[in-house]
Design a protein around this motif. Structure first.
Motif, PDB file in Angstrom:
ATOM      1  N   VAL A 113       0.849  -1.196   0.000  1.00  0.00           N
ATOM      2  CA  VAL A 113       0.000   0.000   0.000  1.00  0.00           C
ATOM      3  C   VAL A 113       0.889   1.252   0.000  1.00  0.00           C
ATOM      4  N   ALA A 114       1.926   1.251   0.814  1.00  0.00           N
ATOM      5  CA  ALA A 114       2.814   2.423   0.874  1.00  0.00           C
ATOM      6  C   ALA A 114       3.463   2.670  -0.492  1.00  0.00           C
ATOM      7  N   ALA A 115       3.945   1.604  -1.115  1.00  0.00           N
ATOM      8  CA  ALA A 115       4.592   1.769  -2.422  1.00  0.00           C
ATOM      9  C   ALA A 115       3.574   2.231  -3.454  1.00  0.00           C
ATOM     10  N   ASP A 116       2.355   1.710  -3.342  1.00  0.00           N
ATOM     11  CA  ASP A 116       1.315   2.114  -4.289  1.00  0.00           C
ATOM     12  C   ASP A 116       0.990   3.599  -4.147  1.00  0.00           C
ATOM     13  N   VAL A 117       0.906   4.057  -2.905  1.00  0.00           N
ATOM     14  CA  VAL A 117       0.612   5.473  -2.661  1.00  0.00           C
ATOM     15  C   VAL A 117       1.707   6.327  -3.289  1.00  0.00           C
ATOM     16  N   MET A 118       2.928   5.904  -3.096  1.00  0.00           N
ATOM     17  CA  MET A 118       4.060   6.664  -3.644  1.00  0.00           C
ATOM     18  C   MET A 118       4.032   6.657  -5.174  1.00  0.00           C
ATOM     19  N   ALA A 119       3.725   5.499  -5.760  1.00  0.00           N
ATOM     20  CA  ALA A 119       3.674   5.405  -7.228  1.00  0.00           C
ATOM     21  C   ALA A 119       2.560   6.305  -7.767  1.00  0.00           C
ATOM     22  N   ARG A 120       1.388   6.243  -7.135  1.00  0.00           N
ATOM     23  CA  ARG A 120       0.282   7.088  -7.586  1.00  0.00           C
ATOM     24  C   ARG A 120       0.616   8.573  -7.400  1.00  0.00           C
ATOM     25  N   GLU A 152      -1.156 -21.609  -7.546  1.00  0.00           N
ATOM     26  CA  GLU A 152      -2.365 -21.434  -6.753  1.00  0.00           C
ATOM     27  C   GLU A 152      -2.241 -20.219  -5.827  1.00  0.00           C
ATOM     28  N   ILE A 153      -1.102 -20.117  -5.148  1.00  0.00           N
ATOM     29  CA  ILE A 153      -0.950 -19.010  -4.180  1.00  0.00           C
ATOM     30  C   ILE A 153      -0.696 -17.675  -4.867  1.00  0.00           C
ATOM     31  N   VAL A 154      -0.022 -17.714  -5.997  1.00  0.00           N
ATOM     32  CA  VAL A 154       0.335 -16.439  -6.633  1.00  0.00           C
ATOM     33  C   VAL A 154      -0.777 -15.928  -7.543  1.00  0.00           C
ATOM     34  N   ILE A 155      -1.228 -16.788  -8.476  1.00  0.00           N
ATOM     35  CA  ILE A 155      -2.203 -16.277  -9.452  1.00  0.00           C
ATOM     36  C   ILE A 155      -3.562 -16.961  -9.341  1.00  0.00           C
ATOM     37  N   GLY A 156      -3.701 -17.846  -8.349  1.00  0.00           N
ATOM     38  CA  GLY A 156      -4.986 -18.538  -8.155  1.00  0.00           C
ATOM     39  C   GLY A 156      -6.013 -17.626  -7.490  1.00  0.00           C
ATOM     40  N   LYS A 157      -7.238 -18.144  -7.364  1.00  0.00           N
ATOM     41  CA  LYS A 157      -8.326 -17.362  -6.762  1.00  0.00           C
ATOM     42  C   LYS A 157      -7.980 -17.037  -5.301  1.00  0.00           C
ATOM     43  N   GLY A 158      -8.128 -15.775  -4.954  1.00  0.00           N
ATOM     44  CA  GLY A 158      -7.816 -15.375  -3.582  1.00  0.00           C
ATOM     45  C   GLY A 158      -6.322 -15.358  -3.300  1.00  0.00           C
ATOM     46  N   GLY A 159      -5.507 -15.432  -4.336  1.00  0.00           N
ATOM     47  CA  GLY A 159      -4.049 -15.431  -4.175  1.00  0.00           C
ATOM     48  C   GLY A 159      -3.466 -14.025  -4.134  1.00  0.00           C
ATOM     49  N   ILE A 160      -2.147 -13.971  -4.325  1.00  0.00           N
ATOM     50  CA  ILE A 160      -1.448 -12.697  -4.147  1.00  0.00           C
ATOM     51  C   ILE A 160      -1.876 -11.641  -5.181  1.00  0.00           C
ATOM     52  N   THR A 161      -1.969 -12.040  -6.453  1.00  0.00           N
ATOM     53  CA  THR A 161      -2.357 -11.020  -7.451  1.00  0.00           C
ATOM     54  C   THR A 161      -3.802 -10.571  -7.221  1.00  0.00           C
ATOM     55  N   ASP A 162      -4.653 -11.477  -6.741  1.00  0.00           N
ATOM     56  CA  ASP A 162      -6.030 -11.073  -6.404  1.00  0.00           C
ATOM     57  C   ASP A 162      -6.045 -10.091  -5.240  1.00  0.00           C
ATOM     58  N   LEU A 163      -5.167 -10.341  -4.286  1.00  0.00           N
ATOM     59  CA  LEU A 163      -5.119  -9.447  -3.122  1.00  0.00           C
ATOM     60  C   LEU A 163      -4.704  -8.038  -3.557  1.00  0.00           C
ATOM     61  N   LYS A 206      -5.180  -6.754  -6.400  1.00  0.00           N
ATOM     62  CA  LYS A 206      -6.291  -6.169  -7.150  1.00  0.00           C
ATOM     63  C   LYS A 206      -7.302  -5.575  -6.161  1.00  0.00           C
ATOM     64  N   LEU A 207      -7.612  -6.373  -5.156  1.00  0.00           N
ATOM     65  CA  LEU A 207      -8.560  -5.916  -4.142  1.00  0.00           C
ATOM     66  C   LEU A 207      -8.065  -4.630  -3.471  1.00  0.00           C
ATOM     67  N   MET A 208      -6.779  -4.609  -3.140  1.00  0.00           N
ATOM     68  CA  MET A 208      -6.224  -3.458  -2.410  1.00  0.00           C
ATOM     69  C   MET A 208      -5.895  -2.293  -3.340  1.00  0.00           C
ATOM     70  N   ASN A 209      -6.221  -2.448  -4.631  1.00  0.00           N
ATOM     71  CA  ASN A 209      -6.005  -1.364  -5.594  1.00  0.00           C
ATOM     72  C   ASN A 209      -4.526  -1.025  -5.771  1.00  0.00           C
ATOM     73  N   ILE A 210      -3.683  -2.049  -5.799  1.00  0.00           N
ATOM     74  CA  ILE A 210      -2.241  -1.838  -5.948  1.00  0.00           C
ATOM     75  C   ILE A 210      -1.928  -1.717  -7.442  1.00  0.00           C
ATOM     76  N   SER A 211      -1.504  -0.526  -7.846  1.00  0.00           N
ATOM     77  CA  SER A 211      -1.376  -0.202  -9.276  1.00  0.00           C
ATOM     78  C   SER A 211       0.024  -0.507  -9.796  1.00  0.00           C
ATOM     79  N   TYR A 212       0.496  -1.737  -9.560  1.00  0.00           N
ATOM     80  CA  TYR A 212       1.851  -2.033 -10.029  1.00  0.00           C
ATOM     81  C   TYR A 212       1.898  -2.027 -11.555  1.00  0.00           C
ATOM     82  N   ASP A 213       3.064  -1.659 -12.071  1.00  0.00           N
ATOM     83  CA  ASP A 213       3.252  -1.646 -13.525  1.00  0.00           C
ATOM     84  C   ASP A 213       3.788  -2.978 -14.023  1.00  0.00           C
ATOM     85  N   TYR A 217      -8.197  -9.670   3.458  1.00  0.00           N
ATOM     86  CA  TYR A 217      -9.502  -9.852   2.801  1.00  0.00           C
ATOM     87  C   TYR A 217     -10.638  -9.554   3.778  1.00  0.00           C
ATOM     88  N   VAL A 218     -10.497 -10.074   4.988  1.00  0.00           N
ATOM     89  CA  VAL A 218     -11.546  -9.871   5.996  1.00  0.00           C
ATOM     90  C   VAL A 218     -11.619  -8.386   6.377  1.00  0.00           C
TER      91      VAL A 218
END
Ligand code: ME8
Length: 485
Positions: free
Chosen positions: A29-36, A75-86, A88-95, A314-315
């Motif tokens: 989140v901190a890095a995302d804020v800085m990038a934005r 599964e953990i990285v690109i699966g449902k509820g995995g890291i990339t999903d997280l 996305k949920l947290m609005n992390i705008s990585y390039d 997530y919770v």
């Protein structure tokens, strides 16, 4: 966009050995804020994150789950509820997102390891340590628990294996000089003191950079049986992801050296000693800054997956909202030191800052604008910022997110106070005071817009909603008060 204004920021690449918790989310989140923020200032930004997918821990976790490492990782990285999903949920705008199992990275690391070897920075020696036979793992004396294997609790024995070593011991002086000549290289200042007194002054040791006791790593192509030590593999991600030693990307000239690596305090050591030393060995430019942030702790202890729901992002996002959570993480704790996470603090922050201050200001101001038929440009706005905008930007450049947010919330408080002081409801009763009333409404709406622009990197969705309320006349509650049952 201005030419040459680039900004390259990275998070650590996360170990996908377990579910990520709110502590991991903190850095992203901190890095995302800085990038934005930098994008909003006209910079061409490269925001890199990813996953660190090799090593014994992953090999074992996959085995325990009855899966191949790559099945387990996917599964953990690109699966449902995995890291990339997280993210996305947290609005992390990585390039860009790098996985260290990506082919281009693997091939690049093999070239890098060979280049270090050819330069004489890496040599072959013998690794001695405590070995647990059933776990097939080496441990250092310090890692043992009551003299036994920290994983299975069984006896360990002294064992040796052939391994490659990086001549880290030769870089102490040069690293000290780096800290001296570039005081900004390692921040905050307390981390530098720790590196010097705990590691550099006592004398750096050569570091073991290959293993033969497990398989799940990048093979050393000129010496079968050896795999590259995870930290060598992991640290170079910051360059391979830009195209160093590979054809996949071509952004190295544009973005390297990195403007800042955000890292947690326990991995500052790797980023401020081993990383610059390896870059020096290859005559490569060094990153401009490494920022070692604090941990989010629960009653003083570092979080782990066993601490359960309270730290599941997530919770938390589902219960309190993504923007409220993002805001809380960066407003409650100074970025450079540890912060004690509690639900009470979170709820209090949301209610006092977001519901009572910001949310209330927006709803009161817009309700009055609607009621009195006035718009932002109908009057002359008074500037309520009084130096806070400049202070906000200065704080952002120092990654002082808490102080930057306090600047904005001071202005929002002033605006709320402005309502109480100017009593627009009384002005509205007197037609002769119509111009004065218009000035008050303008002041409020202009202030809300100005603050919203500054808050947008922190709360992108909510900032968008506020602008819709200002520009398109949409209405609605932004931040409902939270009443805990
Ligand atoms: O260290 N509070 O990965 P990792 C704040 N793969 N930050 C926390 C935290 C907490 N409670 N818990 C973890 C690695 N973190 C390596 C990095 S980089 C080339 C390789 C942070 O998944 C931690 O401090 O164990 C670290 O910066 C990051 O999460 C990733 O930790």
């Amino acid at each position: 966009m201005t030419d040459n204004k680039t900004f390259y920021i990275t998070t650590p690449i996360y170990y996908p050995s377990a579910k990520l918790h709110i502590g991991h989310t903190y850095c992203s989140v901190a890095a995302d804020v800085m990038a934005r923020y930098k994008r909003s200032r006209g910079y061409d930004v490269m925001f890199l994150t990813g996953t660190d997918e090799h090593g014994l821990k992953i090999e074992k976790a996959a085995k325990d789950a009855g899966k191949t490492p790559i099945e387990f990782l996917d599964e953990i990285v690109i699966g449902k509820g995995g890291i990339t999903d997280l993210w996305k949920l947290m609005n992390i705008s990585y390039d860009r997102f790098i996985r260290t199992t990506d082919d281009y990275h693997v091939a690049a690391i093999q070239k890098i390891f060979k280049a270090l070897y050819d330069k004489g920075a890496i040599y072959k020696g013998t690794y001695e340590g405590k070995y647990c036979v059933p776990c097939e793992s080496f441990w250092t004396e310090a890692q043992l628990v009551d003299g036994k294997c920290p994983d299975c609790g069984r006896e360990v024995r002294d064992e040796k294996e052939e391994a490659y070593f990086f001549r880290q011991s030769e870089y102490g002086e040069r690293i000290l000089k780096l800290y001296e000549e570039h005081p900004e290289f390692l921040q905050p200042e307390s981390r530098k003191k720790e590196m010097i007194s705990s590691f550099i002054k006592p004398g750096l040791e050569d570091i073991c950079v290959s293993r033969t006791s497990f398989k799940w790593g990048i093979p050393v192509d000129f010496d079968p049986g050896h795999v590259v030590y995870v930290w060598v593999d992991a640290l170079f991600n910051y360059m391979t992801a830009l195209g160093y030693q590979n054809e996949k990307y071509d952004d190295l000239a544009k973005f390297w050296p990195c403007d800042v690596h955000f890292v947690g305090k326990e991995i500052v050591r790797f980023h401020s000693i081993l990383w610059p030393a390896m870059l020096m060995a290859l005559d490569l430019p060094l990153p401009k800054r490494v920022y070692g942030h604090g941990w989010l702790v629960l009653d003083g202890a570092k979080m782990s997956k066993s601490t359960g729901n309270i730290v599941d992002p997530y919770v938390l996002a589902d219960t309190y909202g993504v923007d409220a959570l993002r805001y809380f993480l960066l407003s409650e704790f100074p970025f450079g030191i540890d912060g004690n996470f509690t639900n009470d603090l979170l709820v209090t922050r949301i209610n006092s800052d977001l519901a009572n201050n910001l949310g209330n200001l927006v709803s009161r101001s817009l309700a009055m604008a609607d009621k009195y038929g006035l718009k932002e440009n109908d009057g002359n706005a008074t500037n309520l910022f009084g130096g806070k905008r400049e202070s906000f930007h200065a704080n952002m450049e120092q990654f002082a997110f808490q102080a930057a947010l306090a600047d904005v919330f001071d202005v929002l408080s002033r605006a709320n106070k402005h309502i109480d002081e100017t009593t627009p409801w009384l002005l509205a009763k007197d037609e002769a005071k119509r111009a004065e009333l218009a000035d008050v409404i303008s002041t409020l709406l202009v202030t809300i817009r100005g603050c919203t622009e500054l808050l947008a990197p922190f709360m992108p969705d909510s900032a968008g909603k506020i602008l819709e309320q200002l520009d398109e006349g949409k209405r609605g509650v932004l931040f409902p008060r939270i009443i805990e049952k």
